[in-house]
Design a protein around this motif. Structure first.
Motif, short mmCIF file in Angstrom:
data_model
loop_
_atom_site.label_atom_id
_atom_site.label_comp_id
_atom_site.label_asym_id
_atom_site.label_seq_id
_atom_site.Cartn_x
_atom_site.Cartn_y
_atom_site.Cartn_z
N ARG A 112 7.96 -8.87 -8.03
CA ARG A 112 8.80 -9.60 -8.96
C ARG A 112 8.15 -10.45 -9.96
N GLN A 113 8.45 -10.16 -11.16
CA GLN A 113 7.80 -10.48 -12.41
C GLN A 113 8.91 -10.31 -13.33
N ARG A 114 8.52 -10.80 -14.63
CA ARG A 114 9.57 -10.85 -15.65
C ARG A 114 9.18 -9.54 -16.67
N TRP A 115 9.70 -8.54 -16.30
CA TRP A 115 9.40 -7.34 -16.92
C TRP A 115 10.06 -7.17 -17.96
N THR A 116 9.57 -6.54 -19.00
CA THR A 116 9.79 -6.09 -20.32
C THR A 116 10.48 -4.65 -20.20
N GLN A 117 11.14 -4.10 -21.07
CA GLN A 117 11.96 -2.84 -20.89
C GLN A 117 10.89 -1.88 -21.00
N GLN A 118 9.84 -2.02 -22.01
CA GLN A 118 8.80 -0.84 -22.00
C GLN A 118 7.92 -0.91 -21.15
N ALA A 119 7.46 -2.00 -20.34
CA ALA A 119 6.61 -2.14 -19.27
C ALA A 119 7.46 -1.37 -18.22
N PHE A 120 8.57 -1.79 -17.76
CA PHE A 120 9.08 -1.37 -16.57
C PHE A 120 9.38 0.05 -16.65
N ARG A 121 9.75 0.71 -17.75
CA ARG A 121 9.97 2.05 -17.92
C ARG A 121 8.70 2.83 -17.74
N ARG A 122 7.51 2.16 -18.22
CA ARG A 122 6.25 2.82 -18.12
C ARG A 122 5.70 3.04 -16.52
N GLU A 123 6.02 1.56 -16.00
CA GLU A 123 5.28 1.45 -14.68
C GLU A 123 6.31 2.13 -13.48
N PHE A 124 7.58 2.14 -13.77
CA PHE A 124 8.34 2.59 -12.42
C PHE A 124 8.16 3.67 -11.62
N ALA A 125 7.54 4.93 -12.55
CA ALA A 125 7.23 5.99 -11.76
C ALA A 125 6.21 5.86 -10.71
N SER A 126 5.38 4.78 -11.08
CA SER A 126 3.89 4.46 -10.04
C SER A 126 4.42 3.60 -8.83
N PHE A 127 5.68 3.24 -8.89
CA PHE A 127 5.98 2.59 -7.52
C PHE A 127 6.37 3.62 -6.39
N ALA A 128 5.49 3.71 -5.44
CA ALA A 128 5.38 4.75 -4.55
C ALA A 128 6.82 4.59 -3.85
N PRO A 129 7.47 5.77 -3.59
CA PRO A 129 8.65 5.93 -2.88
C PRO A 129 8.31 5.78 -1.35
N GLU A 130 9.12 4.81 -0.49
CA GLU A 130 8.70 4.92 0.79
C GLU A 130 9.82 5.35 1.91
N ARG A 131 9.65 6.12 2.72
CA ARG A 131 10.89 6.51 3.61
C ARG A 131 10.70 5.81 4.82
N VAL A 132 12.11 4.90 4.94
CA VAL A 132 11.98 3.99 6.22
C VAL A 132 12.88 4.55 7.15
N GLU A 133 13.02 4.59 8.27
CA GLU A 133 13.79 4.98 9.34
C GLU A 133 14.73 4.03 9.65
N VAL A 134 16.16 4.46 9.64
CA VAL A 134 17.32 3.70 9.72
C VAL A 134 18.00 4.21 11.11
N VAL A 135 18.66 3.43 11.69
CA VAL A 135 19.26 3.77 12.99
C VAL A 135 20.68 3.03 13.11
N VAL A 136 21.60 4.04 13.36
CA VAL A 136 22.91 3.80 13.86
C VAL A 136 23.34 3.97 15.11
N GLU A 137 23.55 3.01 15.92
CA GLU A 137 23.84 3.10 17.37
C GLU A 137 25.12 2.36 17.88
N PRO A 138 25.44 2.96 18.91
CA PRO A 138 26.82 2.44 19.50
C PRO A 138 26.43 1.00 19.71
N VAL A 139 27.79 0.06 19.85
CA VAL A 139 27.65 -1.38 20.30
C VAL A 139 27.30 -1.46 22.05
#
Length: 246
Positions: free
Chosen positions: A219-246
């Protein structure tokens, strides 16, 4: 991009990653129709058009990543048209469904989502109305070309909306702080950051553990140029999600 606050940063889910989860839900769904392979393809690819925009994601005037609901209408309509054409070329029935989906987003999912209220300036509203009319005018032609039954295409459209909306639950909601809520015909009960209980339970037994790819952005005040440049460096994280019966 689907953006929400997450601690001292923002959680960002690309539309194509959201669609991956929607496709996984389609493959796990218990009640399906005779054209379900096409429905799965529609779920997998219903947001393909966003991939072009997400090559150079934007920030708003406050330096926050732009959420998908705030993307300008002309851009949104252009890549929806491109997605519909590409999917139709691969599978005409899936193309019919994503055409319905694209138009339905601007019409409260044709009654499936009364709370979905998108407002537009007068000039944008004219573009939206023209797009919806364009898609609706083509429904009959598409159906005749592939001998699609009206009852089935509406049932499959509603299933596609369920996959889309359940996936968006994990992308958009802080489930640790959410109260139970209704989602179409389903009652959803949050049970943790990545876990929900659904009634009636829509998935086949043993298929309720899925995954979602997200990125965490400082969370910071990104400029368009900085965000475009840095976005690819934000590592994707795969999280487990669960859908279960009530």
């Amino acid at each position: 991009m689907i953006v929400r606050e997450a601690g001292d940063g923002w959680q960002v889910v690309l539309q194509t990653d959201h669609a991956e989860l929607a496709g996984a839900l389609a493959r796990a769904w218990a009640e399906t129709g005779p054209r379900h392979a096409s429905v799965e393809l529609a779920a997998d690819r219903h947001d393909d058009g966003w991939a072009v925009w997400e090559q150079s994601p934007q920030v708003d005037e406050d330096g926050k990543p732009v959420n998908f609901l705030d993307v300008e209408v002309p851009a949104h309509l252009a890549f929806y048209r491109a997605m519909i054409a590409a999917v139709t070329d691969e599978d005409p029935y899936a193309g019919l469904l994503v055409s319905m989906h694209g138009a339905g987003i601007y019409r409260q999912r044709f009654g499936e989502d009364p709370g979905l209220r998108l407002t537009h300036a007068a000039d944008e509203a004219k573009l939206v109305d023209a797009f919806v009319l364009e898609q609706e005018t083509g429904f009959s032609r598409r159906m005749q070309a592939i001998a699609a039954e009206d009852e089935l295409r509406w049932a499959d459209y509603r299933r596609l909306q369920s996959y889309d909306r359940l996936s968006l639950v994990f992308c958009m909601r802080d489930l640790e702080r959410s109260e139970p809520f209704n989602l179409g015909p389903f009652r959803v009960e949050p049970r943790g950051a990545w876990r929900i209980a659904v009634d009636p339970y829509p998935l086949r037994p043993g298929t309720g553990t899925l995954s979602l790819v997200r990125r965490l952005v400082p969370r910071q005040r990104w400029t368009q140029q900085a965000f475009r440049r840095e976005f690819a460096s934000f590592a994707p994280e795969r999280v487990e999600v669960v859908v279960e019966p009530v």
